[in-house]
Motif scaffolding. Structure first.
Motif, PDB file in Angstrom:
ATOM      1  N   THR A   1       5.528  -1.395   8.217  1.00 33.60           N
ATOM      2  CA  THR A   1       4.771  -2.398   8.956  1.00 33.60           C
ATOM      3  C   THR A   1       5.546  -2.809  10.196  1.00 33.60           C
ATOM      4  OG1 THR A   1       3.880  -3.215   6.870  1.00 33.60           O
ATOM      5  CG2 THR A   1       3.598  -4.614   8.799  1.00 33.60           C
ATOM      6  N   ASN A   2       4.865  -2.829  11.333  1.00 32.09           N
ATOM      7  CA  ASN A   2       5.506  -3.180  12.595  1.00 32.09           C
ATOM      8  C   ASN A   2       5.325  -4.661  12.888  1.00 32.09           C
ATOM      9  OD1 ASN A   2       6.229  -0.479  13.111  1.00 32.09           O
ATOM     10  ND2 ASN A   2       4.193  -0.061  13.948  1.00 32.09           N
ATOM     11  N   SER A   3       6.430  -5.391  12.957  1.00 38.17           N
ATOM     12  CA  SER A   3       6.450  -6.799  13.374  1.00 38.17           C
ATOM     13  C   SER A   3       5.347  -7.611  12.707  1.00 38.17           C
ATOM     14  CB  SER A   3       6.324  -6.899  14.899  1.00 38.17           C
ATOM     15  OG  SER A   3       7.332  -6.163  15.535  1.00 38.17           O
TER      16      SER A   3
ATOM     17  N   ASP B   1       0.872  -1.170   0.000  1.00 38.19           N
ATOM     18  CA  ASP B   1       0.000   0.000   0.000  1.00 38.19           C
ATOM     19  C   ASP B   1       0.909   1.219   0.000  1.00 38.19           C
ATOM     20  OD1 ASP B   1      -1.379   2.297   1.365  1.00 38.19           O
ATOM     21  OD2 ASP B   1      -3.070   0.937   1.328  1.00 38.19           O
ATOM     22  N   LEU B   2       1.021   1.904  -1.148  1.00 42.65           N
ATOM     23  CA  LEU B   2       2.009   2.961  -1.335  1.00 42.65           C
ATOM     24  C   LEU B   2       1.332   4.320  -1.446  1.00 42.65           C
ATOM     25  CD1 LEU B   2       4.285   1.174  -3.981  1.00 42.65           C
ATOM     26  CD2 LEU B   2       4.474   1.118  -1.485  1.00 42.65           C
ATOM     27  N   LYS B   3       1.842   5.292  -0.687  1.00 44.78           N
ATOM     28  CA  LYS B   3       1.327   6.655  -0.707  1.00 44.78           C
ATOM     29  C   LYS B   3       2.382   7.682  -1.111  1.00 44.78           C
ATOM     30  CE  LYS B   3      -2.119   5.957   2.995  1.00 44.78           C
ATOM     31  NZ  LYS B   3      -3.336   6.373   2.284  1.00 44.78           N
ATOM     32  N   GLY B   4       3.648   7.286  -1.084  1.00 40.01           N
ATOM     33  CA  GLY B   4       4.706   8.249  -1.355  1.00 40.01           C
ATOM     34  C   GLY B   4       5.147   9.017  -0.134  1.00 40.01           C
ATOM     35  N   SER B   5       4.611   8.721   1.037  1.00 38.14           N
ATOM     36  CA  SER B   5       5.011   9.362   2.292  1.00 38.14           C
ATOM     37  C   SER B   5       5.949   8.437   3.062  1.00 38.14           C
ATOM     38  CB  SER B   5       3.783   9.708   3.132  1.00 38.14           C
ATOM     39  OG  SER B   5       3.030   8.547   3.417  1.00 38.14           O
ATOM     40  N   SER B   6       6.651   9.002   4.031  1.00 39.09           N
ATOM     41  CA  SER B   6       7.657   8.208   4.759  1.00 39.09           C
ATOM     42  C   SER B   6       7.471   8.222   6.266  1.00 39.09           C
ATOM     43  CB  SER B   6       9.065   8.718   4.414  1.00 39.09           C
ATOM     44  OG  SER B   6       9.179  10.100   4.699  1.00 39.09           O
TER      45      SER B   6
ATOM     46  N   GLY C   1       7.849   2.251   3.419  1.00 33.63           N
ATOM     47  CA  GLY C   1       9.139   1.937   4.022  1.00 33.63           C
ATOM     48  C   GLY C   1       9.562   0.509   3.766  1.00 33.63           C
ATOM     49  N   ASP C   2       8.606  -0.415   3.779  1.00 37.42           N
ATOM     50  CA  ASP C   2       8.922  -1.817   3.484  1.00 37.42           C
ATOM     51  C   ASP C   2       9.328  -1.979   2.019  1.00 37.42           C
ATOM     52  OD1 ASP C   2       7.970  -2.719   6.135  1.00 37.42           O
ATOM     53  OD2 ASP C   2       6.020  -2.138   5.360  1.00 37.42           O
ATOM     54  N   PHE C   3       8.649  -1.255   1.124  1.00 36.87           N
ATOM     55  CA  PHE C   3       8.960  -1.340  -0.307  1.00 36.87           C
ATOM     56  C   PHE C   3      10.392  -0.896  -0.570  1.00 36.87           C
ATOM     57  CE2 PHE C   3       8.898   0.042  -4.731  1.00 36.87           C
ATOM     58  CZ  PHE C   3       8.173  -0.971  -5.345  1.00 36.87           C
ATOM     59  N   ILE C   4      10.786   0.199   0.096  1.00 41.97           N
ATOM     60  CA  ILE C   4      12.157   0.692  -0.081  1.00 41.97           C
ATOM     61  C   ILE C   4      13.159  -0.249   0.571  1.00 41.97           C
ATOM     62  CG2 ILE C   4      13.724   2.589   0.491  1.00 41.97           C
ATOM     63  CD1 ILE C   4      11.308   4.471   0.306  1.00 41.97           C
ATOM     64  N   ALA C   5      12.842  -0.743   1.770  1.00 42.41           N
ATOM     65  CA  ALA C   5      13.747  -1.656   2.475  1.00 42.41           C
ATOM     66  C   ALA C   5      13.941  -2.955   1.709  1.00 42.41           C
ATOM     67  CB  ALA C   5      13.208  -1.939   3.870  1.00 42.41           C
TER      68      ALA C   5
END
Length: 657
Positions: free
Chosen positions: A511-513, A501-506, A525-529
């Motif tokens: 996702t936590n655990s 689920d991508l919004k372009g915000s950081s 953040g997960d997509f970038i990681a």
């Protein structure tokens, strides 16, 4: 002035001790077994915690006229802190006053959580689809505010008192917070009456519940409230009639309060799940049996069963209502011959009266509504029929998917998922459609401001990837609050490896655990990681970005932000419709823009200003920004981090070397 004798004090202390034992046991069993820690059992847990405090502090007050709550160490502590300047009587008075104020606080907290139990039942009966656990933070916040206010008020009043004895004229006034607790009781009285009649109606008239536990829960709730009313009501009368009763009203008031704690603790402990857990724990301790608990033991609290039961009944009403509404709708599935639509078509609404008989499927009598009918309002039926025709969805296909006979798992298992926006999703068993709860203002915004433009946009832009909306409905069932629903295209397909689920915000976009075997939704953040990129053929990417640009411009014109791009990564798909291959034909993707009802209104502007104060310039990295900035950031993120071509990747590699 009547002074309480030793027999009277002994009775109060004994009753307080019994209440203390019962409440401690309930608290221990709740903490020991995780399966009992389900909403709304947490409310009863906190009631038990406050009952422990009430019982302990009552025992402390009545063991001796001047004993402190935590024992003589408080007296010694004040004596030491004053560098031995404080007299024994002064330290006694202070420690005793603290005990009295803490007792007042525990009484207030117990009353607040009892009010929360009644409010929670009312909300659940009115709208079972609202997630109960999400309300706990508001219950805690309100209870903390009220309890703190009560204690502060008691402190202010206690400053004028020189004695802390049960024989003192102002003792009962201080303990009962000079009548403020009585006011809190009358608030409970009003809320309790409403929940009492709600439970009575559910028990006798409106529905035959799926589980017998539902009947047990409603009866216990009625019994619980009745006993609470009687004991606390008489205690309040005794408090206000203290002078008429020759000062024995104070004794009767305290005795009834501690008696209520014990009796209500017995009722809470008598619930089957708690009782069986208690027996199981005691037996295991006795015989030192390390075997696991029998699988047929009833682990679920009755309160949780009734909440699930109400959700199942509401799901049945939703499916039946949409099915009957679509069946009775006069709009044809294909109305391509209608070239133009008038303002009347976009504002049209049709009310369908849905009459239900006992629902029988495969010999199971699952539900029975005794109300003659409920009403389903269908909005802009001809317009949405036209929208469905673009995707070749005929009327019989929707009827087949929505038929309750074809959705037993949705009825029995209650397949509901909570979206990031807080909405609840229900999916048909054939996985073709979803039903999403929305707010009334979102439905009004869609009909008044968005529908006409949305209709023209979908008709004009063949490359649009906006998630398709196939209908808007309001369901009004007797005894429930109106349910606003959106019927739409289900994006989930077999073979999904992972989705984002991508919004372009950081900010807060990771996702936590995640649980094991969790496939999504992951976030930016997960997509970038994960160092993920969708490597596409240049022509495919250009065509896709053309459609996304058109969609974003459409949303920008209507002042919409906070939408998301769903990216599904699919392995070996069964059906290649609407799927996009990567440049190597190894993976397949499905993309769609969702959650496009987020208008940048005053509430979101206030949220933006609040976050600006909180995190400064980083506010522009949050989801809540103005539509123009959101659109630019969203498109830039897709261009640079998500949608790539093989040539662009080679170029970036050359730049590195």
């Amino acid at each position: 002035m009547a002074i309480w004798n030793d027999e009277e004090k002994t009775i109060v202390i004994l009753m307080s001790f019994l209440s203390l034992v019962m409440s401690v046991w309930i608290t221990f069993i709740y903490l020991k077994f995780k399966e009992l820690q389900r909403h709304p059992s947490g409310l009863f847990f906190w009631i038990s915690v406050f009952d422990i405090g009430i019982s302990q502090h009552t025992i402390s007050l009545f063991l001796s006229p001047r004993i402190a709550s935590a024992g003589n160490y408080l007296k010694e502590l004040f004596y030491v802190l004053s560098f031995h300047q404080m007299t024994s009587k002064e330290s006694d008075d202070i420690s005793c006053a603290i005990n009295q104020m803490m007792l007042c606080g525990f009484l207030s907290g117990m009353m607040c959580y009892n009010i929360c139990v009644c409010v929670d039942l009312i909300i659940t009966i009115r709208n079972p689809l609202i997630e109960g656990r999400s309300r706990m933070k508001y219950y805690h916040l309100c209870s903390i505010i009220v309890t703190s206010g009560e204690v502060i008020y008691n402190i202010a009043k206690n400053l004028s008192s020189r004695e802390c004895q049960s024989s003192n004229d102002s003792f009962i006034d201080e303990l009962m917070n000079f009548g403020v607790l009585t006011v809190l009781f009358f608030i409970y009285l009003v809320v309790g009456i409403v929940s009492f009649f709600y439970a009575l109606i559910k028990l006798s008239n409106e529905m035959i519940p799926q589980h017998n536990a539902a009947k047990i829960y409603f009866r216990r709730h009625i019994l619980y409230i009745t006993i609470f009313w009687l004991l606390w009501g008489v205690a309040a009368i005794a408090y206000w009639s203290n002078d008429m009763l020759n000062s024995y009203g104070s004794y009767l008031c305290i005795f009834l309060i501690v008696s209520a704690g014990f009796i209500l603790a017995v009722i809470r402990n008598s619930e089957s799940a708690f009782l069986k857990k208690s027996i199981y724990f005691l037996r295991r301790r006795k015989v030192k049996d390390t075997m696991k608990e029998p699988p047929d033991m009833w682990n679920t609290p009755i309160s949780n069963i009734i909440y699930s039961d109400l959700k199942a009944q509401t799901t049945f009403c939703i499916l039946s209502g949409l099915y009957e509404a679509m069946k009775n709708s006069r709009s044809s599935s294909f109305i391509a011959s209608q070239a133009t639509f008038t303002e009347r078509d976009y504002a049209a609404r049709i009310n369908h009266e849905v009459k239900l008989n006992p629902y029988n499927s495969q010999g199971l009598n699952i539900f029975k509504l005794q109300a003659p009918y409920f009403v389903v309002t269908e909005y802009a039926p001809s317009v949405f029929a036209h929208l469905r025709s673009f995707d070749k969805i005929e009327k019989y296909l929707i009827l087949e998917s929505l038929n309750p006979d074809n959705n037993l798992s949705a009825l029995i298992k209650i397949h509901e998922k909570k979206g990031g926006s807080g909405s609840l999703f229900m999916f048909t068993d054939d996985q073709k459609f979803f039903m999403k709860t929305i707010a009334k203002k979102e439905r009004q915004f869609f009909i008044r401001d968005l529908l006409k433009g949305y209709h023209h946009h979908i008709k004009k832009e063949e490359k649009s990837i906006l998630c398709r909306t196939y209908g808007l409905f309001t369901i009004r069932v007797p005894g429930l609050s109106p349910i606003e629903l959106m019927l739409g295209q289900n994006l989930m397909v077999p073979g999904i490896l992972k989705y984002y689920d991508l919004k372009g915000s950081s900010i807060n976009r990771q996702t936590n655990s995640p649980e094991e075997n969790f496939i999504g939704p992951f976030k930016d953040g997960d997509f970038i990681a994960d160092q993920n990129e969708l490597v596409l053929h240049p022509m495919v990417r250009d065509s896709l970005m053309e459609g996304i640009h058109a969609d974003v411009q459409f949303l920008l014109r209507h002042g919409i932000m906070d939408y998301s791009l769903l990216v599904f990564i699919i392995d070996k798909p069964r059906n290649f419709t609407d799927l996009i291959p990567d440049a190597y034909n190894q993976e397949w993707y499905k993309l769609s823009i969702i959650d496009y009802l987020g208008k940048y209104d005053y509430a979101r502007k206030m949220e933006h200003y609040y976050k600006a104060v909180k995190i400064g310039q980083n506010v522009y990295l949050c989801s809540v920004v103005d539509p123009k900035r959101y659109a630019n950031r969203f498109l830039n993120f897709l261009h640079t981090r998500v949608l790539r071509t093989f040539a662009s990747i080679i170029g970036s590699c050359d730049e590195r070397f």
